[in-house]
Design a protein around this motif. Structure first.
Motif, PDB file in Angstrom:
ATOM      1  N   ARG A  63     -36.396 -33.893   8.030  1.00 17.14           N
ATOM      2  CA  ARG A  63     -35.452 -32.984   7.607  1.00 17.14           C
ATOM      3  C   ARG A  63     -34.073 -33.141   7.849  1.00 17.14           C
ATOM      4  O   ARG A  63     -33.229 -32.988   7.084  1.00 17.14           O
ATOM      5  CB  ARG A  63     -35.994 -31.594   7.732  1.00 17.14           C
ATOM      6  N   ASP A 124     -30.228 -32.128   4.542  1.00 16.74           N
ATOM      7  CA  ASP A 124     -31.364 -32.782   4.479  1.00 16.74           C
ATOM      8  C   ASP A 124     -31.080 -34.107   3.438  1.00 16.74           C
ATOM      9  O   ASP A 124     -29.858 -34.221   2.622  1.00 16.74           O
ATOM     10  CB  ASP A 124     -32.189 -31.772   3.418  1.00 16.74           C
ATOM     11  N   LEU A 126     -31.051 -37.391   0.977  1.00 13.65           N
ATOM     12  CA  LEU A 126     -31.776 -37.383  -0.338  1.00 13.65           C
ATOM     13  C   LEU A 126     -31.734 -38.523  -0.798  1.00 13.65           C
ATOM     14  O   LEU A 126     -30.924 -39.561  -0.731  1.00 13.65           O
ATOM     15  CB  LEU A 126     -30.279 -36.250  -1.390  1.00 13.65           C
ATOM     16  N   ILE A 177     -38.384 -25.003   0.625  1.00 10.40           N
ATOM     17  CA  ILE A 177     -37.652 -26.273   0.481  1.00 10.40           C
ATOM     18  C   ILE A 177     -37.872 -26.770  -0.882  1.00 10.40           C
ATOM     19  O   ILE A 177     -38.907 -26.868  -1.397  1.00 10.40           O
ATOM     20  CB  ILE A 177     -37.936 -27.340   1.346  1.00 10.40           C
ATOM     21  N   ARG A 179     -36.478 -29.834  -3.729  1.00  8.26           N
ATOM     22  CA  ARG A 179     -36.068 -31.043  -3.748  1.00  8.26           C
ATOM     23  C   ARG A 179     -36.190 -31.742  -5.061  1.00  8.26           C
ATOM     24  O   ARG A 179     -37.405 -31.683  -5.437  1.00  8.26           O
ATOM     25  CB  ARG A 179     -36.174 -32.030  -2.521  1.00  8.26           C
ATOM     26  N   THR A 181     -35.003 -35.489  -7.657  1.00  3.04           N
ATOM     27  CA  THR A 181     -33.965 -36.371  -8.111  1.00  3.04           C
ATOM     28  C   THR A 181     -34.557 -36.689  -9.406  1.00  3.04           C
ATOM     29  O   THR A 181     -35.552 -36.748  -9.799  1.00  3.04           O
ATOM     30  CB  THR A 181     -34.125 -37.612  -7.055  1.00  3.04           C
ATOM     31  N   ASP A 196     -29.369 -35.534  -7.506  1.00  2.56           N
ATOM     32  CA  ASP A 196     -30.354 -35.320  -6.584  1.00  2.56           C
ATOM     33  C   ASP A 196     -29.584 -34.031  -6.091  1.00  2.56           C
ATOM     34  O   ASP A 196     -28.551 -33.571  -6.023  1.00  2.56           O
ATOM     35  CB  ASP A 196     -29.927 -36.098  -5.121  1.00  2.56           C
ATOM     36  N   ASN A 198     -30.865 -30.266  -3.467  1.00  2.00           N
ATOM     37  CA  ASN A 198     -31.945 -29.868  -2.087  1.00  2.00           C
ATOM     38  C   ASN A 198     -31.663 -28.329  -1.922  1.00  2.00           C
ATOM     39  O   ASN A 198     -30.214 -28.186  -1.834  1.00  2.00           O
ATOM     40  CB  ASN A 198     -31.678 -30.670  -0.986  1.00  2.00           C
ATOM     41  N   ASN A 200     -32.807 -25.552   1.123  1.00  2.00           N
ATOM     42  CA  ASN A 200     -33.766 -25.325   2.423  1.00  2.00           C
ATOM     43  C   ASN A 200     -33.320 -24.317   2.863  1.00  2.00           C
ATOM     44  O   ASN A 200     -32.404 -23.872   3.660  1.00  2.00           O
ATOM     45  CB  ASN A 200     -33.470 -26.560   3.199  1.00  2.00           C
ATOM     46  N   TRP A 221     -27.837 -26.040   1.188  1.00  2.00           N
ATOM     47  CA  TRP A 221     -28.282 -26.800   0.129  1.00  2.00           C
ATOM     48  C   TRP A 221     -27.311 -28.086   0.042  1.00  2.00           C
ATOM     49  O   TRP A 221     -26.024 -28.012   0.666  1.00  2.00           O
ATOM     50  CB  TRP A 221     -28.096 -25.780  -0.983  1.00  2.00           C
ATOM     51  N   SER A 244     -22.177 -30.384   0.022  1.00  2.00           N
ATOM     52  CA  SER A 244     -23.241 -29.550   0.672  1.00  2.00           C
ATOM     53  C   SER A 244     -22.665 -28.513   1.600  1.00  2.00           C
ATOM     54  O   SER A 244     -21.611 -28.447   2.033  1.00  2.00           O
ATOM     55  CB  SER A 244     -24.087 -30.624   1.664  1.00  2.00           C
TER      56      SER A 244
END
Length: 847
Positions: A63, A124, A126, A177, A179, A181, A196, A198, A200, A221, A244
């Protein structure tokens, strides 16, 4: 239409090499890397490089960068006081992240863009294509010269066919989580995109018994957008923008060992004493512990194909902001006020390269790199309301005695709000370099490579420091000398040690007077005679002035490589490389502890012999390397419980052997692994190491730190401050890093009917015994660590969907991510515990 994809789709043949789930022939797949800025197979590149593909990252439930060490044996990632405070080491060489004035010995690059702060790479991953971990000095081809190695993340580019993937994970500790794409064309054959995202989150696994808070949680995120523009048959442009956030209650450090004095002082003031077992996952603190991070950037890569060579330009702007609050004393007493740290990095980088297309006797590369970074760092760590009472409890009221002796008002020392009220820095770095490398293919089997890089670097700093701490300004050696003299005078003469009596004695008995002075001076540096020396660890903030300074330096580094193809499936190589990391300024008021406000560059040299081969009819690839690496003027930053001692640490010498393999012994079983064994890892010279709490101090004052007996702690005069300083002479000492690190992975797939396929996977990692302290504190030694992760799952054989049940730390190994000497409690130890067993289920869908 012929489309230019040489730079845009690097490593496309590497996908299946990282433990994929689809069936294949019983041979290992070709792994393509760009470790030398051109496409080469892993077997032919004459560099020690480990490759982890995006599929491996996915299936191993990796991760963040901290988990990579479970797949790359030569890589270590340590956890410190915040989510983003992680230290990357390769072959046991890394740089402590607590001082932002230090740049990393291990460089981190994402799609060719240098990350000024290693914490910028922990979120995380991607849409990863692969991760390349290059070991040893990278002195020529990467943007920032790095003495220990490089971690290079390469993401998947946008594609001209619609596709995507979604992933949902439900895990223990309320983990969730999400995710996803998606990629596809915007303009047919001209413009493609990839998006992408994410999210978490996870509850904490350390409970604060004071108020019930859950610490060491996860809340982050990230998002990433890309455009791929095929301008013409010969020109391609790739735009990337990312953002992020991290907002986590991290990181808790329960007590692992209490010094005897703390066992009495903490409860006496109403504090909570817990069982000193970090793996009870409990702590008692009264202040917040959190990390807030905002990381963003944009980049543009242009590749244009000329006749015979390719032009590449990578332009990037990045911003990194972090806000930390650390309960530095890790108790529920008000010993240290909130330790508030904010820092911001604003970075611009520009790289240009000309790369030959190959095909003749010579391949070549020419390039240039420009780096402009501004760091703004602010730290506030004032004393709390109970610190003085705690210090009195630890010392039996000795600080009150000192107040009386020096004539200070009662209660002046270690008062609430004193200490480091604020330190503020603006630190600018500008660097430019030119580099080149030539590969001469002497014949079909022998290639000689030479590379050179010239670097020019300038730095300037403005430091404003506000310290109010009269206690830390007291000369405890001088005070002890006065008290010892007064006691000896009264014993010998029977007179009170008044100025008049002392003056008369000096005039009438000069020889005896000088003997008393010599006796007092010798005793003042002997802990068995001078009781005030035991108070030194409580002098956290000696006076430190603000300052303005600048420096500049240049460096020539490079490499020489000879590679030879013994057979069609076996290559060997020998290399020499020289790396460089610039000097700089100490971004910490703790500089007053050592007098080191400026430090010198770090120079790395390495000799390596390697071999790479395909064996057993192409079912197994093995890579081996024997290396000797020396690091001169290693930039050490060692925590002693009262502050960090930053300095150049003489010379580090390493000798080791690395082995790794990929094997597909039959169609559905894929094995991989490797190990790094260190024959030696020592300080060839380091005469000014920090002493650890409770370490015995040799009596007397030596002429220099080098005169202190090897392996011992003693006092000498600091040439910068002119004051006595206590140091450990570690010359010739083993660095107590792991002798052996190893990883092993196995994955087996099995068909069920015509459409389904199941799999089972296991990952094992081993790290040998080591001491997590540069000053060799024996209480910070840890045993070997063995971790096992496992998963089982099934899905559509075409990869349209998949379900994976997984568990990490299967056997609940109790391991440390880091430890340190407790703040203000000499002899006590705090530990950052490793994660407990976690488990979950992941659902994936591809389209």
């Amino acid at each position: 239409m012929k489309r230019f994809t040489k730079a845009g789709v690097l490593g496309a043949t590497a996908l299946a090499a990282g433990l994929v789930t689809t069936a294949a022939q019983a041979q290992v797949d070709v792994i393509t890397v760009t470790a030398q800025k051109r496409e080469q197979t892993l077997q032919e590149v004459p560099v020690a490089v480990a490759v982890v593909t995006g599929e491996t990252v996915e299936m191993a439930q990796v991760r963040d960068a901290r988990d990579l060490q479970f797949l790359v044996p030569s890589l270590e990632v340590g956890q410190a006081a915040s989510s983003t405070n992680q230290t990357f080491s390769i072959r046991s060489l890394g740089t402590d992240t607590f001082n932002p004035g230090l740049e990393a010995s291990v460089g981190v690059f994402v799609d060719g863009v240098f990350m000024a702060r290693q914490g910028a790479a922990i979120n995380d991953f991607l849409s990863l294509e692969r991760i390349e971990v290059l070991r040893g000095p990278q002195s020529t081809l990467f943007g920032r010269n790095t003495p220990a190695g490089v971690i290079s993340f390469i993401s998947k580019a946008p594609e001209f066919e619609y596709g995507g993937q979604a992933e949902v994970t439900l895990a223990s500790h309320e983990g969730r989580i999400l995710r996803g794409t998606v990629t596809g064309p915007l303009v047919e054959d001209r413009l493609a995109f990839r998006l992408d995202a994410n999210r978490n989150v996870r509850g904490g696994f350390v409970r604060n018994v004071t108020d019930g808070r859950e610490l060491n949680d996860r809340d982050r995120w990230s998002t990433r957008a890309q455009l791929l523009w095929e301008v013409s048959d010969n020109t391609q442009v790739r735009f990337i923008a990312d953002y992020s956030e991290i907002d986590e209650q991290c990181c808790a450090a329960p007590f692992f060992f209490y010094a005897p004095a703390s066992l009495g002082a903490i409860p006496a003031l109403g504090g909570t004493l817990l069982d000193p077992n970090p793996w009870n996952y409990q702590i008692a603190i009264d202040n917040p512990v959190f990390t807030e991070n905002r990381n963003s950037g944009v980049s543009a890569q242009i590749d244009h194909q000329f006749d015979g060579f390719t032009f590449t330009s990578i332009t990037a702007f990045r911003n990194y902001f972090e806000n930390q609050n650390i309960d530095a004393d890790f108790t529920n007493l008000d010993l240290a006020g909130d330790r508030l740290i904010t820092q911001r990095y604003d970075t611009f980088t520009q790289e240009v390269r000309l790369t030959s297309d190959g095909g003749g006797d010579f391949d070549w590369l020419l390039g240039g790199f420009y780096y402009d970074n501004t760091l703004r760092h602010n730290n506030q760590t004032p004393y709390g309301s109970q610190l003085r009472a705690f210090a009195d409890a630890l010392t039996g009221g000795a600080i009150t005695t000192v107040e009386s002796l020096v004539g200070a008002p009662a209660g002046l020392f270690l008062g609430e709000g004193q200490g480091l009220r604020e330190e503020d820095y603006v630190y600018n770095t500008k660097s430019w370099s030119v580099f080149g490398q030539v590969d001469w293919h002497v014949n079909d089997r022998l290639t000689l490579t030479g590379g050179l890089r010239y670097t020019r670097e300038t730095k300037d700093i403005v430091a404003d420091i506000d310290i109010v701490d009269p206690w830390s300004a007291v000369d405890l050696i001088g005070l002890g000398e006065q008290v010892i003299f007064a006691q000896a005078f009264q014993t010998q003469t029977g007179l009170a040690p008044t100025p008049a009596n002392i003056g008369a004695f000096a005039a009438g008995f000069p020889a005896q007077f000088q003997a008393l002075q010599a006796f007092a001076a010798a005793g003042s540096t002997d802990p068995a005679v001078n009781p005030f020396l035991a108070l030194t660890p409580l002098q956290f903030n000696p006076p430190a002035p603000g300052f303005t300074a600048d420096r500049s330096e240049d460096n020539v580094s490079g490499n020489l490589i000879a590679s030879y193809q013994l057979t069609d499936n076996t290559n060997i190589y020998a290399s020499y490389s020289r790396g460089f990391k610039a000097g700089g300024f100490n971004v910490s008021a703790n500089a007053a502890l050592t007098g080191v406000f400026e430090f010198e560059p770090e120079i790395s040299t390495a000799i390596e012999l390697g071999a790479k081969a395909l064996i057993f009819d192409g079912t197994t690839q093995v890579n081996m390397a024997l290396f000797r690496q020396n690091l001169e003027d290693f930039q050490a930053n060692i925590f002693t419980g009262s502050g960090f001692g930053l300095q150049n640490a003489g010379e580090v010498q390493l000798t080791g052997f690395e082995f790794e393999f990929f094997s597909r012994p039959f169609e559905r079983l894929l094995l991989s692994g490797g190990f790094t064994y260190m024959f030696e890892s020592k300080f060839k010279s380091f005469d000014s190491n920090a002493c650890y709490p409770d370490q015995a101090v040799v009596a007397g004052i030596f002429a220099s730190p080098a005169d202190v007996p090897a392996g011992q702690c003693g006092r000498s005069i600091n040439v910068v401050t002119g004051l006595p300083v206590t140091t450990q002479n570690s010359t010739g000492q083993d660095r107590q890093t792991p002798d052996l690190t190893a990883t092993f992975s196995a994955m087996y797939t099995h068909p069920f009917g015509d459409t389904l396929e199941g799999f089972v996977r296991a990952d094992y990692s081993y790290v040998g015994e080591r001491t997590l302290a540069g000053n060799f504190n024996p209480r910070r030694a840890v045993g070997s660590t063995e971790l096992v992760n496992a998963s089982v799952g099934f899905g559509n054989r075409d990869g349209d969907w998949q379900m994976q049940l997984w568990v990490r730390n299967l056997f609940e190994e109790e391991y440390q991510q880091g430890n340190f000497e407790s703040v203000g409690q000499p002899g006590s130890i705090n530990v950052y515990p490793g994660d407990p067993r976690t488990y979950g289920v992941t659902l994936r869908a591809r389209f």
